[in-house]
Each structure stands twice: as structure tokens, then as C-alpha cells.
Design an enzyme around this catalytic site. Structure first.
Site, mmCIF file in Angstrom:
data_model
loop_
_atom_site.group_PDB
_atom_site.id
_atom_site.type_symbol
_atom_site.label_atom_id
_atom_site.label_comp_id
_atom_site.label_asym_id
_atom_site.label_seq_id
_atom_site.Cartn_x
_atom_site.Cartn_y
_atom_site.Cartn_z
ATOM 1 N N LYS A 1 0.742 -1.156 0.065
ATOM 2 C CA LYS A 1 -0.145 -0.132 -0.337
ATOM 3 C C LYS A 1 1.189 1.045 -0.293
ATOM 4 O O LYS A 1 1.856 1.439 1.075
ATOM 5 C CB LYS A 1 -0.662 -0.119 1.131
ATOM 6 N N LYS B 1 -2.510 -1.423 -3.927
ATOM 7 C CA LYS B 1 -2.771 -0.292 -3.607
ATOM 8 C C LYS B 1 -2.090 1.151 -3.939
ATOM 9 O O LYS B 1 -0.990 1.497 -3.540
ATOM 10 C CB LYS B 1 -4.223 -0.339 -3.179
#
Ligand code: PBG
Length: 320
Positions: free
Chosen positions: A193, A246
């Protein structure tokens, strides 16, 4: 005679193109994020995420049934609590907003319910863990997120998805799930992330912007690629059943690396800012929303993602 190469032969007709198409999105691949807001009784549009609403608890049974009948297969639940405190204690309450939302959805529809596990929506300072001396304390945070994951599993979550980027979070959660008898609940770790500007609209929606500092002390530096492999392999070693990358659209190289290096399912999250960017472009008349979304999501799948979380899921499954 050397045969003439004509790439265009297989592009000449729609039937041929569909026959040789390498990547197809399926409803089963897609996950719809759902914001559930304890502070209101009516669904409210989220200004910075066109077409996305925050839902009150009471409308979830109806909504879940509608989504199921439209062909949506999986949802990811985010709770927005009425009150926040320094510890984020709303995150692990048996009757917390996310736990109640999970129960409401599971009892009314046959959907895979993924519960995001993080403290940032529940802490008054907006950080993803317990703050000590101005820093997020990793090891003080672990038991809280482990307890949060177990409480969501107890509420009926099919998958728990820790998104706080704490070291050791997967091991702590796996241990807690197993201790509490949730051996069969998989962990989908947000392993990679990045510290991204593209989470802006989500933080607006979830009121989870940090009140001081930023998340660069725990989320990954966008400049780093090899480090992503270490993050993912550590999480898999700790017991992650799936790993997520992400944001998705700016991490296609990382998704591809993960696909090549690991044999667990790879998930990718087309985050709020990516969605808002495409939708704003379409609203400004730059391109067609459906085409632009189909193209972006197909590219995310082509790069190696098996599972894609997108705010466009509901629109897209209606068209697949
Ligand atoms: C919670 C969490 C965030 C997102 C998913 N889980 C916010 C953040 O890290 O600030 C972002 C999702 C999106 O932007 O759509 N930690």
C-alpha cells in the site's frame, strides 16, 4: 515466399477479436466498496466520489439484496462511526458500525463480505494505529487490529483485509482468528500500500485524514519496487491467503511482479482518487466513462490482478 504477416487479420471482425481476446473481466473478479455511516439515517451522496453514497445501517438489507440480484458478488465494508477516540475503540466493538453492517449484509444476501481492518476511521487523530510520542506505535497497535479482525469474523465477515501497513499485522491477525475459532476466515492483506495522494476522496468520505503529519512512516514510498516484493513475501510468510496492491492504476508493474513471484491470488484496489479522476474526466466530456473504466479495469486484470476492488463495480457488472 515468406508469408505476409498481417496482425490486422485477427482484428478484422468482432467475432474474431472476441475469440482471441486474452483478458475478460468477470463479475466474480470485482469487489464493491461500501461506506456504512452510523451518523445518518438516510443514504447520502459523497461529494468527492461521484455516483457513490454512504449508506445507513438500516438500508443495508435492501441494498445487499439489490446488489446480489444485479450480479455483484463481493463487497468490502468500511464503517464510519458516530464517535472517535484516541485508541479507535469503535473498531473492535461487537456492536460497532462495521460489525453491524457485516451482520446486516450476511443475513440478507449471498455476497462475499470482505471487512477492511484499520483504525483510521475510528481514531480521533486519523492515524492507522495507536499514537505514542507523535508516532504510530507498531506493536501497541497489533493487538487492537487483531481484536478488530476477530470481531469482524465473529460478525460473519468472509474475509478480513488489514490495510494499516503495520509490521507483523498478518501474523497477529492470523493468531487471533485461530485462537477465536475462525480458522477458515482468510486474510487478504493490503501488503503493498503506497503512501498515495489518490486516497484523498476516501479520506474525505470516511473523515479519516490524519490531523497531524502523514502516513509516510508506515505506508510505502511510491518510488520503491523491490521493497514491494519484501512486503508481499513477508505477509505471505505470516499467513496471508491473498495479497493486495494499491493504488492499482499507478502500480501495474508491481501487480505484474507479484503475479510472477507469488502463487497466491493477487488483488488490486482502484482507489477513490483513481475512480474520481476517471469520472471527472468523463463528466468534463473528455471521454466516455464506461469505455474508460472498462479499459482501466481490463488493464489492471491484464497486469496480473485476479481480484479488483472498484467503486465502478455496480455499474460494470450491470454491463458485463
Ligand atoms: C484505511 C484505508 C484507506 C483506503 C483503504 N483502506 C485510506 C488510507 O489509507 O488513507 C483507501 C481507499 C481509497 O482511496 O479508495 N486505511
Amino acid at each position: 515466399m515468406f508469408p505476409s504477416v498481417r496482425m490486422r487479420r485477427l482484428r478484422a471482425a468482432a467475432g474474431l477479436r472476441s475469440m482471441v481476446r486474452e483478458t475478460a473481466l468477470r463479475a466474480e473478479d470485482l469487489v464493491l466498496p461500501l461506506f456504512v455511516d452510523e451518523r445518518h439515517d438516510e443514504a447520502r451522496p459523497i461529494a468527492c466520489l461521484p455516483g457513490v453514497e454512504a449508506h445507513p445501517l438500516r438500508s443495508l438489507p435492501r441494498l445487499a439484496k439489490d446488489l446480489e440480484s444485479e450480479g455483484v458478488r463481493s463487497v468490502m465494508v468500511f464503517g464510519i462511526p458516530r464517535g472517535k477516540d484516541a485508541e479507535g475503540s469503535g473498531a473492535w466493538q461487537e456492536d460497532g458500525i462495521a460489525q453491524s453492517a457485516v451482520r446486516a449484509i450476511k443475513s440478507s444476501a449471498d455476497l462475499n463480505v470482505i471487512a477492511d481492518v484499520c483504525l483510521c476511521e475510528y481514531t480521533d487523530h486519523g492515524h492507522c494505529g495507536i499514537v505514542r510520542d507523535g508516532e504510530v506505535d507498531n506493536d501497541l497497535t497489533l493487538p487492537r487490529i487483531a481484536g478488530t479482525a476477530s470481531s469482524l469474523a465473529a460478525a460473519g465477515a468472509d474475509i478480513v483485509a488489514p490495510s494499516g501497513m503495520m509490521d507483523g499485522m498478518v501474523a497477529a491477525i492470523r493468531g487471533s482468528l485461530d485462537d477465536e475459532g475462525h480458522h477458515m476466515v482468510p486474510v487478504m492483506s493490503y501488503a503493498v500500500k503506497y503512501d498515495s495522494a489518490f486516497y484523498g476522496p476516501f479520506r474525505e468520505a470516511a473523515c479519516s485524514s490524519p490531523s497531524f503529519g502523514d502516513r509516510s512512516g508506515y505506508q510505502m514510498d511510491v518510488a520503491n519496487r523491490r521493497e514491494a516484493m519484501r512486503e508481499a513475501s513477508l505477509d505471505i510468510g505470516e499467513g496471508a491467503d491473498m495479497v493486495m496492491v494499491k493504488p492499482a492504476m499507478s502500480s501495474l508493474d508491481i501487480i505484474s511482479d507479484c503475479r510472477g513471484a507469488f502463487d497466491v491470488p493477487i488483488a488490486a484496489y482502484q482507489v477513490s482518487g483513481e475512480y474520481a479522476m476517471v469520472m471527472s474526466g468523463a463528466a468534463a466530456g473528455l471521454f466516455d466513462a464506461d469505455r474508460a473504466m472498462l479499459e482501466s479495469l481490463t488493464a489492471i486484470k491484464r497486469s496480473g490482478a485476479d481480484i479488483i476492488t472498484s467503486y465502478y463495480t455496480r455499474d460494470l457488472v450491470a454491463k458485463l
